[in-house]
Write a protein that holds these residues in place. Structure first.
Motif, mmCIF file in Angstrom:
data_model
loop_
_atom_site.group_PDB
_atom_site.id
_atom_site.type_symbol
_atom_site.label_atom_id
_atom_site.label_comp_id
_atom_site.label_asym_id
_atom_site.label_seq_id
_atom_site.Cartn_x
_atom_site.Cartn_y
_atom_site.Cartn_z
ATOM 1 N N GLN A 240 26.955 34.465 33.505
ATOM 2 C CA GLN A 240 27.961 33.561 32.958
ATOM 3 C C GLN A 240 29.041 34.324 32.202
ATOM 4 N N ARG A 241 28.656 35.373 31.482
ATOM 5 C CA ARG A 241 29.659 36.180 30.776
ATOM 6 C C ARG A 241 30.611 36.845 31.762
ATOM 7 N N ALA A 242 30.075 37.422 32.820
ATOM 8 C CA ALA A 242 30.926 38.099 33.803
ATOM 9 C C ALA A 242 31.848 37.100 34.507
ATOM 10 N N ALA A 243 31.331 35.907 34.785
ATOM 11 C CA ALA A 243 32.119 34.907 35.499
ATOM 12 C C ALA A 243 33.118 34.187 34.603
ATOM 13 N N SER A 244 32.927 34.268 33.306
ATOM 14 C CA SER A 244 33.776 33.503 32.385
ATOM 15 C C SER A 244 35.232 33.926 32.462
ATOM 16 N N ARG A 245 35.490 35.136 32.928
ATOM 17 C CA ARG A 245 36.875 35.590 33.087
ATOM 18 C C ARG A 245 37.548 34.938 34.284
ATOM 19 N N GLN A 246 36.734 34.289 35.145
ATOM 20 C CA GLN A 246 37.259 33.697 36.374
ATOM 21 C C GLN A 246 37.393 32.180 36.298
ATOM 22 N N GLY A 247 36.660 31.539 35.368
ATOM 23 C CA GLY A 247 36.703 30.084 35.323
ATOM 24 C C GLY A 247 35.620 29.518 34.439
ATOM 25 N N ASP A 248 35.295 28.253 34.666
ATOM 26 C CA ASP A 248 34.358 27.499 33.840
ATOM 27 C C ASP A 248 32.935 28.031 34.014
ATOM 28 N N THR A 249 32.256 28.262 32.909
ATOM 29 C CA THR A 249 30.840 28.673 32.947
ATOM 30 C C THR A 249 30.034 27.874 31.931
ATOM 31 N N ASP A 250 30.415 26.620 31.700
ATOM 32 C CA ASP A 250 29.740 25.810 30.687
ATOM 33 C C ASP A 250 28.349 25.370 31.104
ATOM 34 N N SER A 251 28.034 25.458 32.386
ATOM 35 C CA SER A 251 26.710 25.109 32.888
ATOM 36 C C SER A 251 26.403 25.986 34.080
ATOM 37 N N ALA A 252 25.149 25.939 34.525
ATOM 38 C CA ALA A 252 24.774 26.715 35.705
ATOM 39 C C ALA A 252 25.552 26.233 36.929
ATOM 40 N N GLN A 253 25.732 24.922 37.043
ATOM 41 C CA GLN A 253 26.466 24.387 38.193
ATOM 42 C C GLN A 253 27.934 24.781 38.154
ATOM 43 N N ALA A 254 28.534 24.716 36.970
ATOM 44 C CA ALA A 254 29.931 25.129 36.839
ATOM 45 C C ALA A 254 30.083 26.619 37.106
ATOM 46 N N THR A 255 29.121 27.410 36.625
ATOM 47 C CA THR A 255 29.157 28.849 36.877
ATOM 48 C C THR A 255 29.051 29.130 38.361
ATOM 49 N N PHE A 256 28.174 28.389 39.052
ATOM 50 C CA PHE A 256 28.070 28.576 40.501
ATOM 51 C C PHE A 256 29.416 28.319 41.172
ATOM 52 N N ALA A 257 30.090 27.225 40.816
ATOM 53 C CA ALA A 257 31.382 26.904 41.422
ATOM 54 C C ALA A 257 32.392 28.013 41.154
ATOM 55 N N THR A 258 32.368 28.561 39.954
ATOM 56 C CA THR A 258 33.273 29.661 39.620
ATOM 57 C C THR A 258 32.941 30.901 40.441
ATOM 58 N N LEU A 259 31.660 31.202 40.570
ATOM 59 C CA LEU A 259 31.254 32.364 41.370
ATOM 60 C C LEU A 259 31.670 32.217 42.819
ATOM 61 N N ARG A 260 31.501 31.006 43.373
ATOM 62 C CA ARG A 260 31.837 30.816 44.791
ATOM 63 C C ARG A 260 33.343 30.970 45.025
ATOM 64 N N ALA A 261 34.148 30.433 44.116
ATOM 65 C CA ALA A 261 35.601 30.589 44.249
ATOM 66 C C ALA A 261 36.008 32.046 44.065
ATOM 67 N N TRP A 262 35.365 32.735 43.156
ATOM 68 C CA TRP A 262 35.632 34.157 42.921
ATOM 69 C C TRP A 262 35.298 34.945 44.177
ATOM 70 N N LYS A 263 34.127 34.685 44.752
ATOM 71 C CA LYS A 263 33.706 35.422 45.951
ATOM 72 C C LYS A 263 34.655 35.167 47.116
ATOM 73 N N ASP A 264 35.204 33.952 47.223
ATOM 74 C CA ASP A 264 36.114 33.643 48.320
ATOM 75 C C ASP A 264 37.339 34.550 48.318
ATOM 76 N N ASN A 265 37.708 35.067 47.159
ATOM 77 C CA ASN A 265 38.906 35.889 47.036
ATOM 78 C C ASN A 265 38.591 37.309 46.566
ATOM 79 N N PHE A 266 37.331 37.705 46.685
ATOM 80 C CA PHE A 266 36.906 39.009 46.161
ATOM 81 C C PHE A 266 37.349 40.149 47.086
#
Length: 266
Positions: A240-266
């Protein structure tokens, strides 16, 4: 016992071949019997036909996880040549399925019982096949990859997070047979999303050596994925800390959504 081996297809697909244990391949008179096999997601018929003809195998069954052409493109030709029984999702757009399966259904493949899970996210029709035998087997198509997960072409982040969470609860020794050789690329993202995880570095080195020898990095296991796959670790504070620079990490589900969007453009 079943053995499972990959049939490479296209640039990075695996068509999984299930084969009966050789010790069971004799008839009542002790003579060699036909060796029956099944295949999972035959996007291309040609490599399957080549192997079947070369080894004298009888195609008994085909399992389909979802409708994408790189998973179904060989279906019509294999049905025409071998008349196997075809198991797949409730999607009328996939022609040739004999048994259309929904969540909680069961099917028997080469004498082994498989349970069907609906795992929407990558597509809305996506299913996975799970057998609780020894060892447990999971054929998950493009839902769960080694160190990654499928893109969300049709489903929502909420659906994919729920699907992955369900698979993550399977026994730790479950063998995970994903449909693509994406592991090295996934591990590069995993390192960015979980930078303090030394297991990612160790596994990357193993996979690099395997690929240099043209060996698959699959199957993985649920235990391994829980240790290295950031999409199964979206509840972990370090992810969640690493993903917080990319978007919402207030919950596991929100963190997942942020990770998936990050990976799409990685």
């Amino acid at each position: 016992m079943l053995s499972v081996t990959p049939i490479p297809a296209f640039s990075d697909n695996y068509i999984w071949l299930l084969r009966q244990d050789a010790n069971s391949n004799t008839d009542a008179n002790g003579q060699p019997a036909d060796i029956h096999v099944a295949v999972v997601d035959p996007g291309d018929a040609e490599p399957v036909i080549e192997l079947l003809e070369r080894d004298g195998l009888t195609l008994d069954s085909i399992l389909i996880t979802h409708h994408h052409h790189d998973h179904t493109g060989g279906l019509a030709e294999l049905i025409k040549r071998y008349r196997p029984r075809v198991f797949g999702p409730h999607n009328p757009g996939i022609k040739g399925i004999d048994e259309r399966l929904k969540d909680g259904d069961e099917c028997r493949i080469l004498g082994r019982r498989f349970e069907v899970f609906e795992v929407p996210g990558h597509t809305l029709d996506h299913i996975a096949f799970y057998s609780a035998g020894v060892p447990p087997l999971l054929f998950c198509g493009d839902t769960l990859f080694c160190a990654g997960c499928g893109r969300l072409f049709e489903g929502s982040p909420e659906q994919m997070h729920a699907s992955l969470s369900r698979l993550a609860r399977l026994p730790a020794d479950t063998l995970v047979f994903a449909a693509h050789e994406y592991t090295l690329a996934n591990l590069r993202f995993a390192k960015a999303a979980d930078p303090q995880n030394t297991q990612i570095d160790q596994f990357h080195d193993e996979c690099q050596r395997a690929r240099e020898l043209d060996r698959p990095t699959l199957p993985s296991t649920i235990q391994r994925e829980l240790a290295i796959n950031p999409f199964l670790r979206s509840d972990r504070p370090e992810v969640q800390r690493a993903a917080s620079r990319q978007g919402d990490t207030d919950s596991a589900q929100a963190t997942f959504a942020t990770l998936r969007a990050w990976k799409d453009n990685f």
